[in-house]
Design an enzyme around this catalytic site. Structure first.
Site, PDB file in Angstrom:
ATOM      1  N   SER A  74      -4.347   0.539   4.092  1.00  0.00           N
ATOM      2  CA  SER A  74      -4.443  -0.771   3.437  1.00  0.00           C
ATOM      3  C   SER A  74      -3.395  -1.773   3.891  1.00  0.00           C
ATOM      4  CB  SER A  74      -4.358  -0.612   1.919  1.00  0.00           C
ATOM      5  OG  SER A  74      -5.565  -0.076   1.415  1.00  0.00           O
ATOM      6  N   LYS A  77      -4.672  -4.849   5.603  1.00  0.00           N
ATOM      7  CA  LYS A  77      -5.368  -5.941   4.916  1.00  0.00           C
ATOM      8  C   LYS A  77      -4.758  -7.312   5.158  1.00  0.00           C
ATOM      9  CE  LYS A  77      -7.178  -2.876   1.324  1.00  0.00           C
ATOM     10  NZ  LYS A  77      -7.044  -2.400  -0.084  1.00  0.00           N
ATOM     11  N   TYR A 199     -14.020  -2.157   8.459  1.00  0.00           N
ATOM     12  CA  TYR A 199     -12.887  -1.917   7.564  1.00  0.00           C
ATOM     13  C   TYR A 199     -12.369  -0.487   7.732  1.00  0.00           C
ATOM     14  CZ  TYR A 199     -10.289  -1.069   3.267  1.00  0.00           C
ATOM     15  OH  TYR A 199      -9.325  -0.719   2.367  1.00  0.00           O
ATOM     16  N   TYR A 251      -0.965  -4.258  -5.696  1.00  0.00           N
ATOM     17  CA  TYR A 251      -2.051  -3.981  -6.620  1.00  0.00           C
ATOM     18  C   TYR A 251      -1.637  -4.191  -8.080  1.00  0.00           C
ATOM     19  CZ  TYR A 251      -3.753  -1.734  -2.364  1.00  0.00           C
ATOM     20  OH  TYR A 251      -4.122  -1.474  -1.088  1.00  0.00           O
ATOM     21  N   VAL A 269      -2.439   3.897   1.523  1.00  0.00           N
ATOM     22  CA  VAL A 269      -2.528   5.285   1.061  1.00  0.00           C
ATOM     23  C   VAL A 269      -2.168   6.266   2.173  1.00  0.00           C
ATOM     24  CG1 VAL A 269      -4.204   4.773  -0.736  1.00  0.00           C
ATOM     25  CG2 VAL A 269      -5.006   5.393   1.559  1.00  0.00           C
TER      26      VAL A 269
END
Length: 618
Positions: A74, A77, A199, A251, A269
């Site tokens: 992630s 992103k 992705y 998050y 992660v």
């Protein structure tokens, strides 16, 4: 400087030790669990740990597993979001992706109930949307553009991890559900399987902790890689990306992160965390054990610890905090205003580069202290004395004091003494001493006296052993040397001897002519009042030198105060005796004046050169 391998390096630099301390502290925490919902991620070494800091000008400090490859996950992103902004423009991207914190887990299958858009580009829904906005000839070209963009941020070629990609593709049903939700809501207008597959691919690119730190440093450096100098992103888009990372990058733990760490950041992660302090540095951590929010346990702890120790919270940095080194020079280039004999001057020309003065200005927070410490550590050639002039420094942080203390200790251990020009005690906690023999050095009120201290260290170490000091007689003074013996003895009788204690006023500024002064022993200081309200040296004169000639010849008052710098023994030719010479022995007066004029010119020339070397400052 940077260590590779599982074991932490044995570090010697000041910043290296701080990073290593944090590494050792955080390594003890083995809580958390691997991301077992992706089979390949569950197979990694759970105790791998790397910690890396890269400055905005490309210096890298690190401990632990800095070369261990792991997938970016992630953390990709913000970089794909950046490319989407560059491809489509902020307005077009804003029509598809909001920039509000979600307060939900990153994998939530939902859209904002009001706008029907993903809440931000840092959750999976927003990231899949960003991947769908990348332009290119076909699906392969669009992914290749993403990969090349990441390479520009990292400064090297990055590759896809095929095993992790295949594992994600086999198990990524939740992300496929998000893709179809986006297509059904009209947020993406391409095949959702293509968007989701892209992705998966971007998340499966291999990086190292060092790569990630340099990617963060590129964001800190307004989008320009600090080592390759290639622009990866424009400055306005860097601002947009960092803004979203600040509020959404961690998050549903974003609020706690901003409060306790205070840096734009993104976790993944795969065990990585990237954090950025704009204009200053990037931080990267790799440790695959995750907390309940999907972030590295050690990574969060390490970032919090570094932010606290180094004073990195972005709300703490209220001004431009990267302290510039205003000037750096040796005492050979900028000598003190102490008038020295030819033998000493020759030694200082030969060895003066071993004593240096570094002037700092700006705020002395972590970045400024790091740049100053690094500049000293990278000085070429042997260093025997160092002066740090901090009079123009503004705010001073605790970490800056600690770093300078460590630098002082390191240099003292290598035989280099460190002194400060710090009359206002801005570095009040920095260990120093008034003992001239103390290897930690001393604190001075101005740069000139600190330069003299440096010079004396060089002369003591490289000069010949001086014969036991004795005072001159009047007849032995250089002003009379060269005269015939009978004339020298006759002239010597015209002088009277005075002895003054240290600090005693010899002649006050604006005094009428007070005599011709020959220094037989000790030193005098000719001084002036500075803008800081303190008295500063114009020049110091020592045994064998003279003063008062100009006032006597021109019948003008003294232009500066003259004090005894030590116990001083003077031979004084009073004004009336000087005038009598004109009538009784004009030839003696002429001979004396010729020698004094030459000496006075030399002293004046030395004072002017010293002033020029210091830019007229003190």
């Amino acid at each position: 400087m940077v260590s590779f391998g599982a074991a932490p390096p044995s570090t010697s630099g000041v910043v290296d030790r701080i990073v290593d301390e944090v590494y050792r502290l955080c390594r003890a925490d083995d809580s958390g669990a691997l991301a077992d919902y992706i089979p390949e991620l569950a197979a990694v070494q759970p105790d791998s740990f790397g910690l890396c800091v890269a400055t905005a000008d490309g210096r890298v400090y690190g401990s632990g597993d800095l070369d261990t490859a792991f997938t970016i996950q992630s953390i990709s992103k913000p970089f794909t979001y950046a490319l989407a902004l560059a491809d489509r423009g902020p307005a077009a991207v804003a029509e598809r992706i909001d920039v509000e914190p979600s307060g939900e887990p990153f994998f939530e299958i939902s859209l904002d109930p009001r706008t029907q858009r993903p809440r931000n580009p840092m959750i999976n829904a927003g990231a899949i949307t960003a991947a769908s906005l990348i332009t290119g000839r076909d699906a392969e070209d669009r992914f290749e553009r993403i990969r090349r963009s990441y390479c520009r941020f990292a400064g090297r070629d990055l590759r896809l991890n095929g095993a992790v990609y295949a594992s994600e593709a086999r198990t990524g049903y939740r992300n496929r559900a998000i893709g179809y939700l986006l297509r059904g809501a009209g947020i993406i207008d391409i095949d959702p399987d293509e968007a989701v597959d892209r992705y998966f691919r971007q998340c499966s690119i291999d990086i190292t902790c060092r790569d990630l730190a340099l990617m963060a440093a590129t964001l800190a450096n307004n989008g320009v890689h600090p080592l390759t100098h290639e622009r990866a992103l424009t400055a306005p888009l860097v601002e947009q990306v960092l803004s979203v990372m600040t509020t959404c990058g961690m998050y549903d733990a974003a609020g706690d992160w901003v409060t306790t760490v205070g840096l734009p950041a993104k976790s993944g992660v795969g065990g990585g965390i990237l954090a950025v302090l704009p204009g200053q540095l990037g931080i990267a951590v790799y440790s695959p054990r995750l907390d309940a929010h999907g972030s590295s346990v050690r990574g969060v702890l390490a970032c919090r610890e570094l932010s606290t120790r180094l004073g990195l919270h972005f709300l703490h940095v209220t001004r431009a905090a990267h302290t510039a080194i205003r000037a750096a020079y040796s005492v050979a280039e900028a000598p003190s205003r102490l008038r020295r004999d030819p033998e000493e001057l020759a030694l200082l020309r030969q060895f003066g580069d071993r004593a240096r003065i570094v002037e700092l200005h700006g705020d002395l927070l972590f970045a400024g202290a790091e740049s100053a410490v690094r500049a000293v550590e990278e000085l070429s050639g042997p260093l025997e004395a160092l002066v740090l002039d901090v009079r123009e420094v503004g705010d001073v942080s605790a970490i800056a004091v600690r770093m300078l203390e460590d630098l002082q200790a390191d240099l003292a251990a290598s035989g280099c003494r460190v002194a400060l020009v710090d009359p206002d005690a801005k570095l009040g906690h920095l260990e120093s001493s008034l003992d001239p023999a103390d290897p930690r050095g001393r604190v001075f009120i101005d740069r000139d006296t600190a330069a003299e201290w440096c010079e004396q260290i060089i002369l003591d170490r490289h000069g010949p052993r001086r014969p036991e000091h004795t005072a001159l007689t009047v007849a032995e003074h250089p002003a009379l040397a060269g005269l015939p013996e009978d004339e020298r003895q006759r002239l010597a009788k015209e002088f009277e001897i005075r002895t003054l204690a240290r600090g005693e006023l010899v002649v006050a500024k604006n005094s009428p002519r007070s005599g011709l002064f020959l220094i037989l022993d000790g030193r005098v200081r000719i001084s002036f009042g500075g803008r800081d309200g303190r008295r500063h040296r114009l020049v110091s004169l020592s045994q064998g030198m003279s003063f008062g000639e100009i006032s006597m010849l021109l019948d003008e008052p003294f232009t500066h105060d003259v004090h005894a710098e030590s116990t001083v023994r003077l031979a004084v030719l009073a004004p009336h005796r000087f005038d009598t010479l004109t009538e009784q022995a004009p030839e003696l007066k002429v001979a004396l004046l010729e020698r004094l004029a030459a000496a006075a010119y030399g002293q004046a020339d030395a004072a002017v050169r010293a002033l020029a070397a210091h830019g007229g400052a003190y």
